[in-house]
Design a protein around this motif. Structure first.
Motif, PDB file in Angstrom:
ATOM      1  N   LYS A  58      36.235  49.244  25.641  1.00  0.00           N
ATOM      2  CA  LYS A  58      37.408  48.629  26.569  1.00  0.00           C
ATOM      3  C   LYS A  58      36.708  47.627  28.074  1.00  0.00           C
ATOM      4  O   LYS A  58      37.500  47.001  28.583  1.00  0.00           O
ATOM      5  N   ASN A  59      35.653  46.725  27.423  1.00  0.00           N
ATOM      6  CA  ASN A  59      35.321  45.904  28.278  1.00  0.00           C
ATOM      7  C   ASN A  59      35.216  46.101  29.760  1.00  0.00           C
ATOM      8  O   ASN A  59      36.268  45.706  30.616  1.00  0.00           O
ATOM      9  N   THR A  60      35.303  47.579  29.935  1.00  0.00           N
ATOM     10  CA  THR A  60      34.885  48.030  31.385  1.00  0.00           C
ATOM     11  C   THR A  60      33.652  48.535  31.706  1.00  0.00           C
ATOM     12  O   THR A  60      33.280  49.361  31.539  1.00  0.00           O
ATOM     13  N   ARG A  72      35.315  35.169  26.454  1.00  0.00           N
ATOM     14  CA  ARG A  72      34.495  35.185  25.104  1.00  0.00           C
ATOM     15  C   ARG A  72      33.318  36.055  25.392  1.00  0.00           C
ATOM     16  O   ARG A  72      32.315  36.667  26.626  1.00  0.00           O
ATOM     17  N   THR A  73      33.096  37.462  24.665  1.00  0.00           N
ATOM     18  CA  THR A  73      31.929  38.783  24.556  1.00  0.00           C
ATOM     19  C   THR A  73      31.503  38.332  25.666  1.00  0.00           C
ATOM     20  O   THR A  73      30.442  38.976  26.181  1.00  0.00           O
ATOM     21  N   PRO A  74      33.287  39.027  26.612  1.00  0.00           N
ATOM     22  CA  PRO A  74      31.920  40.003  27.354  1.00  0.00           C
ATOM     23  C   PRO A  74      31.444  40.990  27.121  1.00  0.00           C
ATOM     24  O   PRO A  74      30.531  41.309  28.153  1.00  0.00           O
ATOM     25  N   GLY A  75      31.427  41.490  26.001  1.00  0.00           N
ATOM     26  CA  GLY A  75      30.396  42.659  25.906  1.00  0.00           C
ATOM     27  C   GLY A  75      28.850  42.222  26.348  1.00  0.00           C
ATOM     28  O   GLY A  75      27.767  43.677  25.941  1.00  0.00           O
ATOM     29  N   ASN A  76      28.813  40.766  26.335  1.00  0.00           N
ATOM     30  CA  ASN A  76      27.344  40.513  25.919  1.00  0.00           C
ATOM     31  C   ASN A  76      26.619  40.137  27.875  1.00  0.00           C
ATOM     32  O   ASN A  76      25.536  39.330  27.777  1.00  0.00           O
ATOM     33  N   TYR A  77      26.925  40.974  28.403  1.00  0.00           N
ATOM     34  CA  TYR A  77      27.376  40.722  30.046  1.00  0.00           C
ATOM     35  C   TYR A  77      26.791  41.747  30.612  1.00  0.00           C
ATOM     36  O   TYR A  77      27.173  43.114  30.097  1.00  0.00           O
ATOM     37  N   ALA A  78      25.378  41.195  31.733  1.00  0.00           N
ATOM     38  CA  ALA A  78      24.984  42.493  32.404  1.00  0.00           C
ATOM     39  C   ALA A  78      26.043  42.293  33.696  1.00  0.00           C
ATOM     40  O   ALA A  78      27.106  41.158  34.212  1.00  0.00           O
ATOM     41  N   LEU A 124      35.476  52.445  41.529  1.00  0.00           N
ATOM     42  CA  LEU A 124      35.605  51.543  41.639  1.00  0.00           C
ATOM     43  C   LEU A 124      35.671  51.251  39.261  1.00  0.00           C
ATOM     44  O   LEU A 124      35.341  51.180  38.779  1.00  0.00           O
ATOM     45  N   SER A 125      36.679  50.062  39.215  1.00  0.00           N
ATOM     46  CA  SER A 125      36.516  49.559  37.770  1.00  0.00           C
ATOM     47  C   SER A 125      36.601  48.291  37.914  1.00  0.00           C
ATOM     48  O   SER A 125      36.451  47.529  38.465  1.00  0.00           O
ATOM     49  N   CYS A 126      36.502  47.219  37.015  1.00  0.00           N
ATOM     50  CA  CYS A 126      35.823  45.762  36.701  1.00  0.00           C
ATOM     51  C   CYS A 126      35.517  46.041  35.438  1.00  0.00           C
ATOM     52  O   CYS A 126      35.425  46.149  33.906  1.00  0.00           O
ATOM     53  N   ALA A 127      37.393  44.988  35.164  1.00  0.00           N
ATOM     54  CA  ALA A 127      38.124  44.804  33.324  1.00  0.00           C
ATOM     55  C   ALA A 127      37.550  43.189  33.775  1.00  0.00           C
ATOM     56  O   ALA A 127      37.251  42.747  34.135  1.00  0.00           O
ATOM     57  N   ALA A 128      36.674  42.876  32.046  1.00  0.00           N
ATOM     58  CA  ALA A 128      35.690  42.065  31.605  1.00  0.00           C
ATOM     59  C   ALA A 128      36.830  41.427  30.802  1.00  0.00           C
ATOM     60  O   ALA A 128      37.261  41.964  29.691  1.00  0.00           O
ATOM     61  N   SER A 129      37.635  39.837  30.410  1.00  0.00           N
ATOM     62  CA  SER A 129      37.912  39.544  29.761  1.00  0.00           C
ATOM     63  C   SER A 129      36.794  38.393  29.212  1.00  0.00           C
ATOM     64  O   SER A 129      36.558  37.422  30.446  1.00  0.00           O
TER      65      SER A 129
END
Length: 122
Positions: free
Chosen positions: A75-77, A26-32, A19-24
């Protein structure tokens, strides 16, 4: 943060899916990011989690040793590799996000993706 889950499908018992979860947004890299699942007639349950930098993970006892969560921030994924699938893994799988550190309770999550269905045939 917007989340898009994908990768579900129909697989035989013992098989694998990713499974993949792509985030987009504001600053998705700051999220668990965590994965939850919900089977028909059952409550939503925690599956796996990874914190914002990938250095901390957690798994439900039912999937330990079979599932692996990982993330590629470039990749924000976030990925959930599911191996040795069992019929009891059949459910709709959801990814969810909260700032920085994971939690196992779903009410701690601010953002949710749509579900992706996983069906394991025995």
């Amino acid at each position: 943060v917007q989340l898009q889950a994908s990768g579900g499908g129909l697989v035989q018992a013992g098989g694998s899916l990713r499974l993949s979860c792509a985030a987009s947004g504001r600053t998705p890299g700051n999220y668990a990011i965590s994965w939850f699942r919900q089977a028909p007639g059952k409550e939503r349950e925690f599956v796996a989690a990874i914190n914002w930098n990938g250095r901390s993970t957690d798994y439900a006892d039912s999937v330990k040793g079979r599932f692996i969560i990982s993330r590629v921030n470039a990749k924000n994924t976030v990925y959930l590799q599911m191996n040795s699938l069992k019929s009891e893994d059949t459910a709709a799988y959801y990814c969810a996000a909260r700032p920085w550190i994971w939690e196992t309770e779903d009410d701690q999550y601010l953002y949710w993706g749509q579900g992706t269905q996983v069906t394991v045939s025995s």
